[in-house]
Write a protein that holds these residues in place. Sequence first.
Motif, PDB file in Angstrom:
ATOM      1  N   TYR A  69     -22.200   3.406  45.922  1.00 27.87           N
ATOM      2  CA  TYR A  69     -23.522   3.153  46.512  1.00 27.87           C
ATOM      3  C   TYR A  69     -24.097   4.422  47.118  1.00 27.87           C
ATOM      4  O   TYR A  69     -25.295   4.721  46.960  1.00 27.87           O
ATOM      5  N   ASP A  70     -23.254   5.192  47.777  1.00 29.27           N
ATOM      6  CA  ASP A  70     -23.688   6.471  48.346  1.00 29.27           C
ATOM      7  C   ASP A  70     -24.207   7.402  47.264  1.00 29.27           C
ATOM      8  O   ASP A  70     -25.260   8.047  47.424  1.00 29.27           O
ATOM      9  N   ARG A  71     -23.510   7.480  46.141  1.00 33.02           N
ATOM     10  CA  ARG A  71     -23.954   8.345  45.032  1.00 33.02           C
ATOM     11  C   ARG A  71     -25.248   7.813  44.417  1.00 33.02           C
ATOM     12  O   ARG A  71     -26.108   8.584  43.962  1.00 33.02           O
ATOM     13  N   TYR A  72     -25.391   6.491  44.370  1.00 32.82           N
ATOM     14  CA  TYR A  72     -26.620   5.886  43.841  1.00 32.82           C
ATOM     15  C   TYR A  72     -27.834   6.298  44.678  1.00 32.82           C
ATOM     16  O   TYR A  72     -28.867   6.705  44.133  1.00 32.82           O
ATOM     17  N   ILE A  73     -27.710   6.207  46.001  1.00 35.28           N
ATOM     18  CA  ILE A  73     -28.823   6.598  46.873  1.00 35.28           C
ATOM     19  C   ILE A  73     -29.108   8.090  46.728  1.00 35.28           C
ATOM     20  O   ILE A  73     -30.263   8.514  46.673  1.00 35.28           O
ATOM     21  N   ALA A  74     -28.054   8.910  46.639  1.00 33.18           N
ATOM     22  CA  ALA A  74     -28.227  10.360  46.547  1.00 33.18           C
ATOM     23  C   ALA A  74     -28.943  10.769  45.263  1.00 33.18           C
ATOM     24  O   ALA A  74     -29.772  11.678  45.281  1.00 33.18           O
ATOM     25  N   VAL A  75     -28.632  10.103  44.149  1.00 31.93           N
ATOM     26  CA  VAL A  75     -29.211  10.491  42.851  1.00 31.93           C
ATOM     27  C   VAL A  75     -30.535   9.789  42.588  1.00 31.93           C
ATOM     28  O   VAL A  75     -31.504  10.407  42.135  1.00 31.93           O
ATOM     29  N   CYS A  76     -30.595   8.504  42.887  1.00 28.54           N
ATOM     30  CA  CYS A  76     -31.782   7.715  42.529  1.00 28.54           C
ATOM     31  C   CYS A  76     -32.871   7.744  43.605  1.00 28.54           C
ATOM     32  O   CYS A  76     -34.049   7.547  43.292  1.00 28.54           O
ATOM     33  N   MET A 127     -20.083  -0.417  38.154  1.00 22.77           N
ATOM     34  CA  MET A 127     -20.627  -0.222  36.806  1.00 22.77           C
ATOM     35  C   MET A 127     -22.147  -0.346  36.802  1.00 22.77           C
ATOM     36  O   MET A 127     -22.844   0.457  36.174  1.00 22.77           O
ATOM     37  N   MET A 128     -22.671  -1.360  37.504  1.00 21.16           N
ATOM     38  CA  MET A 128     -24.126  -1.530  37.586  1.00 21.16           C
ATOM     39  C   MET A 128     -24.769  -0.329  38.286  1.00 21.16           C
ATOM     40  O   MET A 128     -25.837   0.144  37.890  1.00 21.16           O
ATOM     41  N   THR A 129     -24.091   0.165  39.327  1.00 20.10           N
ATOM     42  CA  THR A 129     -24.596   1.325  40.059  1.00 20.10           C
ATOM     43  C   THR A 129     -24.670   2.546  39.154  1.00 20.10           C
ATOM     44  O   THR A 129     -25.672   3.276  39.146  1.00 20.10           O
ATOM     45  N   TYR A 130     -23.628   2.764  38.370  1.00 22.95           N
ATOM     46  CA  TYR A 130     -23.602   3.945  37.512  1.00 22.95           C
ATOM     47  C   TYR A 130     -24.547   3.824  36.318  1.00 22.95           C
ATOM     48  O   TYR A 130     -24.996   4.837  35.770  1.00 22.95           O
ATOM     49  N   ILE A 131     -24.837   2.621  35.915  1.00 23.43           N
ATOM     50  CA  ILE A 131     -25.880   2.447  34.879  1.00 23.43           C
ATOM     51  C   ILE A 131     -27.220   2.923  35.428  1.00 23.43           C
ATOM     52  O   ILE A 131     -27.981   3.635  34.745  1.00 23.43           O
ATOM     53  N   GLN A 175     -35.843  16.223  33.792  1.00 22.15           N
ATOM     54  CA  GLN A 175     -36.342  17.038  32.687  1.00 22.15           C
ATOM     55  C   GLN A 175     -35.397  18.181  32.327  1.00 22.15           C
ATOM     56  O   GLN A 175     -35.139  18.437  31.154  1.00 22.15           O
ATOM     57  N   SER A 176     -34.899  18.904  33.323  1.00 20.71           N
ATOM     58  CA  SER A 176     -34.080  20.092  33.043  1.00 20.71           C
ATOM     59  C   SER A 176     -32.621  19.723  32.832  1.00 20.71           C
ATOM     60  O   SER A 176     -32.086  18.816  33.485  1.00 20.71           O
ATOM     61  N   VAL A 177     -31.982  20.449  31.910  1.00 22.56           N
ATOM     62  CA  VAL A 177     -30.556  20.250  31.653  1.00 22.56           C
ATOM     63  C   VAL A 177     -29.737  20.634  32.885  1.00 22.56           C
ATOM     64  O   VAL A 177     -28.747  19.981  33.218  1.00 22.56           O
ATOM     65  N   GLN A 178     -30.169  21.693  33.576  1.00 22.38           N
ATOM     66  CA  GLN A 178     -29.480  22.129  34.788  1.00 22.38           C
ATOM     67  C   GLN A 178     -29.522  21.051  35.867  1.00 22.38           C
ATOM     68  O   GLN A 178     -28.537  20.808  36.552  1.00 22.38           O
ATOM     69  N   GLY A 179     -30.682  20.396  35.989  1.00 19.40           N
ATOM     70  CA  GLY A 179     -30.815  19.312  36.962  1.00 19.40           C
ATOM     71  C   GLY A 179     -29.934  18.129  36.612  1.00 19.40           C
ATOM     72  O   GLY A 179     -29.328  17.503  37.500  1.00 19.40           O
ATOM     73  N   GLN A 180     -29.860  17.802  35.323  1.00 17.76           N
ATOM     74  CA  GLN A 180     -28.994  16.711  34.881  1.00 17.76           C
ATOM     75  C   GLN A 180     -27.532  17.022  35.174  1.00 17.76           C
ATOM     76  O   GLN A 180     -26.784  16.158  35.651  1.00 17.76           O
ATOM     77  N   HIS A 181     -27.146  18.265  34.878  1.00 21.73           N
ATOM     78  CA  HIS A 181     -25.751  18.665  35.112  1.00 21.73           C
ATOM     79  C   HIS A 181     -25.404  18.599  36.596  1.00 21.73           C
ATOM     80  O   HIS A 181     -24.327  18.120  36.975  1.00 21.73           O
ATOM     81  N   LYS A 182     -26.330  19.049  37.457  1.00 13.40           N
ATOM     82  CA  LYS A 182     -26.090  19.035  38.895  1.00 13.40           C
ATOM     83  C   LYS A 182     -25.954  17.606  39.412  1.00 13.40           C
ATOM     84  O   LYS A 182     -25.063  17.307  40.220  1.00 13.40           O
ATOM     85  N   ALA A 183     -26.829  16.707  38.932  1.00  7.67           N
ATOM     86  CA  ALA A 183     -26.770  15.314  39.364  1.00  7.67           C
ATOM     87  C   ALA A 183     -25.489  14.641  38.887  1.00  7.67           C
ATOM     88  O   ALA A 183     -24.841  13.890  39.627  1.00  7.67           O
ATOM     89  N   PHE A 184     -25.118  14.932  37.638  1.00  5.74           N
ATOM     90  CA  PHE A 184     -23.905  14.312  37.098  1.00  5.74           C
ATOM     91  C   PHE A 184     -22.659  14.827  37.796  1.00  5.74           C
ATOM     92  O   PHE A 184     -21.700  14.069  38.024  1.00  5.74           O
TER      93      PHE A 184
END
Length: 314
Positions: free
Chosen positions: A118-125, A213-217, A227-236
């Motif tokens: 849940y913490d990661r969900y709030i941080a990313v989303c 699982m629902m959170t990670y979806i 948009q950026s690959v760098q941003g996606q990598h950082k979030a992941f």
Amino acid sequence: MNNATSVAEFLLLGLSRSLKVRLLLFGLFSTAYAMTLAGNAIILMLIWLDSRLHTPMYFFLSNLACVDICYTSSTVPQMLINLQNPSKPISLAGCALQMYVFLILATTECFLLAVMAYDRYIAVCHPLHYTSVMNKQVCINLAAATWTSGLLLPVAHIVLTWRLPFCGPNLIDHFFCEIPALLKLACADTHIVEKLTSVGCIFTLLFPITFIMMTYIRILTSILKIQSVQGQHKAFSTCASHMTVVILFYGAAIYMYMRPESSHSPGQDKIISLFYSVVIPLFNPVIYSLKNKEVKGAWIKILQKCEVGLFPPS
């Protein structure tokens, strides 16, 4: 305790009866135990000393490190005693206490991993609302809820299990007092306890893993919109360590407690129990250290300070 109980103590059969194998295993698991304590203690030290790690994510990680230290300590010391002296019995009270402590920590870790998701969900989303949503009081309440759930949920299971009569034999084919191995020794119908185990697995395994699982979806969907690959990598990368730990812990726990009874065997149960009681607590600090730049940065910073202290510039 039921009046029909005639067994005063149990004897754990452990991992092997061979002296050479036991000596080898003693060296292996005593080293693993020391490394587990040291690794998780280092994680706690880094989080405490580095102000950059005083965030919700690392607050929950410090709770996970505490759980892992206690979790592995609930089984490994008894296993090491058994490897040294296989004829040394464990009392009924000691067996019941070990089982309860193990269930407390296993349940707490199940819910704690869900809270960390849940913490990661709030941080990313919802990054703009992260500090307001995951404020100090919310983090404390969530952590308290996981520990309280761990303390309360296993109580009914422990009470019903230890009301069963144990009339002999008293040989537990395991290296600690785990429920499936113990129920085989009860000289009464264990149907109610087995049903309760199934219900408990739904609350402590299926519900949290479904939530994760629902959170990670939702997290994956948000990452793909970046948009950026760098941003996606950082979030992941902020979720990679947690995802790895979830897969290891829940995979082993679900296989152990939710597979058909007919597929259980003492050998397989011992291997799976070793995995989630020894291997996972050992590797959790490594996973979070290798996949986390902040933890590695904090570790390098501490080492540099120690180097300066030992070898001050002339």
